[in-house]
Design a protein around this motif. Sequence first.
Motif, PDB file in Angstrom:
ATOM      1  N   TYR A 107     -20.200  33.430  58.621  1.00 34.50           N
ATOM      2  CA  TYR A 107     -19.187  33.566  59.525  1.00 34.50           C
ATOM      3  C   TYR A 107     -18.967  32.420  60.511  1.00 34.50           C
ATOM      4  O   TYR A 107     -17.924  32.249  60.976  1.00 34.50           O
ATOM      5  CB  TYR A 107     -19.078  34.999  60.074  1.00 34.50           C
ATOM      6  CG  TYR A 107     -19.306  36.171  59.282  1.00 34.50           C
ATOM      7  CD1 TYR A 107     -18.067  36.501  58.485  1.00 34.50           C
ATOM      8  CD2 TYR A 107     -20.297  36.887  58.983  1.00 34.50           C
ATOM      9  CE1 TYR A 107     -18.191  37.361  57.349  1.00 34.50           C
ATOM     10  CE2 TYR A 107     -20.226  37.836  58.100  1.00 34.50           C
ATOM     11  CZ  TYR A 107     -19.333  38.136  57.412  1.00 34.50           C
ATOM     12  OH  TYR A 107     -19.293  39.238  56.505  1.00 34.50           O
ATOM     13  N   ALA A 108     -20.128  32.159  60.910  1.00 35.09           N
ATOM     14  CA  ALA A 108     -20.170  31.081  62.407  1.00 35.09           C
ATOM     15  C   ALA A 108     -19.972  29.484  61.523  1.00 35.09           C
ATOM     16  O   ALA A 108     -18.966  28.908  62.148  1.00 35.09           O
ATOM     17  CB  ALA A 108     -21.164  31.170  62.705  1.00 35.09           C
ATOM     18  N   PHE A 109     -20.811  29.108  60.706  1.00 38.22           N
ATOM     19  CA  PHE A 109     -20.517  27.669  60.269  1.00 38.22           C
ATOM     20  C   PHE A 109     -19.383  27.313  59.394  1.00 38.22           C
ATOM     21  O   PHE A 109     -18.935  26.163  59.829  1.00 38.22           O
ATOM     22  CB  PHE A 109     -21.895  27.408  59.441  1.00 38.22           C
ATOM     23  CG  PHE A 109     -23.178  27.505  60.096  1.00 38.22           C
ATOM     24  CD1 PHE A 109     -23.138  27.417  61.495  1.00 38.22           C
ATOM     25  CD2 PHE A 109     -24.532  27.662  59.671  1.00 38.22           C
ATOM     26  CE1 PHE A 109     -24.521  27.707  62.229  1.00 38.22           C
ATOM     27  CE2 PHE A 109     -25.632  27.636  60.265  1.00 38.22           C
ATOM     28  CZ  PHE A 109     -25.563  27.834  61.459  1.00 38.22           C
ATOM     29  N   PRO A 110     -18.857  28.236  58.636  1.00 31.93           N
ATOM     30  CA  PRO A 110     -17.606  27.629  57.804  1.00 31.93           C
ATOM     31  C   PRO A 110     -16.402  27.352  58.972  1.00 31.93           C
ATOM     32  O   PRO A 110     -15.677  26.871  58.549  1.00 31.93           O
ATOM     33  CB  PRO A 110     -17.535  28.817  56.636  1.00 31.93           C
ATOM     34  CG  PRO A 110     -18.613  29.387  56.816  1.00 31.93           C
ATOM     35  CD  PRO A 110     -19.400  29.395  58.039  1.00 31.93           C
ATOM     36  N   ASP A 111     -16.383  28.161  60.064  1.00 32.93           N
ATOM     37  CA  ASP A 111     -15.458  27.868  61.088  1.00 32.93           C
ATOM     38  C   ASP A 111     -15.553  26.878  61.949  1.00 32.93           C
ATOM     39  O   ASP A 111     -14.970  26.610  63.017  1.00 32.93           O
ATOM     40  CB  ASP A 111     -15.010  29.340  61.664  1.00 32.93           C
ATOM     41  CG  ASP A 111     -14.453  30.347  60.571  1.00 32.93           C
ATOM     42  OD1 ASP A 111     -14.045  29.840  59.468  1.00 32.93           O
ATOM     43  OD2 ASP A 111     -14.852  31.580  60.708  1.00 32.93           O
ATOM     44  N   ALA A 112     -16.882  26.301  62.055  1.00 26.69           N
ATOM     45  CA  ALA A 112     -17.081  25.316  63.071  1.00 26.69           C
ATOM     46  C   ALA A 112     -17.003  23.932  62.645  1.00 26.69           C
ATOM     47  O   ALA A 112     -17.709  23.520  61.496  1.00 26.69           O
ATOM     48  CB  ALA A 112     -18.639  25.597  63.558  1.00 26.69           C
ATOM     49  N   ASP A 113     -16.358  22.906  63.581  1.00 29.74           N
ATOM     50  CA  ASP A 113     -16.176  21.665  63.149  1.00 29.74           C
ATOM     51  C   ASP A 113     -18.000  20.968  62.866  1.00 29.74           C
ATOM     52  O   ASP A 113     -17.815  20.121  61.997  1.00 29.74           O
ATOM     53  CB  ASP A 113     -15.313  21.049  64.013  1.00 29.74           C
ATOM     54  CG  ASP A 113     -13.918  21.545  64.194  1.00 29.74           C
ATOM     55  OD1 ASP A 113     -13.507  21.984  63.010  1.00 29.74           O
ATOM     56  OD2 ASP A 113     -13.143  21.517  65.030  1.00 29.74           O
TER      57      ASP A 113
END
Length: 541
Positions: A463-469
């Motif tokens: 959930y965190a890394f896929p949405d972080a640039d």
Amino acid sequence: MAAAQQLEREATTQRDSAKLAKAYYQFGKVFNARANYLQAQQYYTKALGILTRRADSYELGQVYLRMSELEAEQEHSLKCIEYARTALAIFERIGSDKGRMIAYGALNNGYVKIWMSQQQSDRQHPLWDTLWQYTRASERLAYQLQDSLAIAEISISMGSLYAHAQDRKALLYLNRGKDYFQKKARLYLYQLSSTWITLANAHLALGEPARAYEALRAGERVYRQMAAENTIDRRFLETYIRYHKATRNFPKAFEYAEKLRALESKILLADREGAISRLNIAYETEKKDAHIKNQQRELQLRAENERNQRLLLGVGLCLLLGAIATSVAFYRLYRRNRRISHQNEVLVKEQNHRVKNNLQVISSLLNLQARRLTDEAARRTMRESQVRIESMAILHRSLYEQEQLAQVYLPEFVAELVENVGQSFGYRPSEQRINIDPMFLDADKATLVGLILTELLTNAWKYAFPDADASVLRISATQNERMLEIIVADNGPGWDGTTDQKSLGIRIIRAQAAQLQAEYGFKQHQGTVFWLRFSNQTTTL
């Protein structure tokens, strides 16, 4: 095989026990070459049963050397060293320089495996001097005997040591050994193929993947000229995995990892370590009947654990925690019975090794099942279960590879968990900061902490890394007096832990924290931050 069978028939007809021992020795070599360790151990034990009733001889020392080699191939470093020392003592008593030379090499091999299992490359490490002590002793005797083959093999051993220390001297020694075997390739196809693999690993250690690939291809051309050997085949697969990781070709690395896992599963079915251990105990019992009373309780526990392992394969994850509890209980039993002999320590390590192997089998079964699922949600759930199981396998590998039988070195354990989750999802965060105080954690607490970290890391990757640039993962563990504080943070969209309270991940975290009698919580600060504090009696190093 035919020659050994003929020798056995002759020995039986002539009632010649010395010839029968030689036949058993030949059978052991055949089965060892086929990686059938159970059968090899049986025949070596039969040969010892005959030869130990006679005076010291070169043949007796030779059997102990073969048993040392057998244990080394199964990564049993302590048993490898024990048998090599026994062989050395025999050769010293009979004054055999050739035997001493080979025994020094076997001792070096055992200590090398311990050194490498600790992921050491520091020449200041105490084992470094021990390694070179035996290597130099073996080399000195080889030149004294003018044994060209031994000199070549020792050169390869020295090259391997330098390669692990990332020293370019490795190439000089390895090429010297390779040149000797190339000149006599028809006689030494096995050794030449093995040397190419070692040379490829040396190039990888020195950051030269292109040359490593050339060495691997050359080794394969030699390998195709001889009968398949499981040991060589496994080393090729392991080296190809390292090569593709070095070149960041992760799909290929995963493909070779699957091939390696299939091969190891095949070897596992042929090599029942529990049966091998029973043979060792039977042999020791023949030598000293007094050991029976001391070992009776351990044998009963091992029999019970083996039954639990067979059930584990059938019922899956439900019995996994039970198997781990049995392992921890076994360690506690070991601590309470300090007067039990050193043999009990070996039994504990072998039990953990079997649990780890069964965990890997379960992980493989879940992986196969996930491939057959068409529903993406079901496949994702299956993959998360596989990550949880592999975290348990990491714990058990840490237990049986270290000198501390019931403790885990926390920095290495956390780093391997992060690496394992990253490999499962196929990528790494852009920035990864892991700051763990050097400390050991009890096995039961490490189990609970491992499950919590696995859930947090899985959640970050999902959930965190896929949405972080630019994804960032931070993990810290600090021991302050008797309190251990662990913090896991990511720079994702943020989550305070108040939603999805009934999810499996949250329930697992809550259950493990309760067993630790720990305080924990979530907060938002440039992402999601999780903190966990609990009492820990283990002091930092």
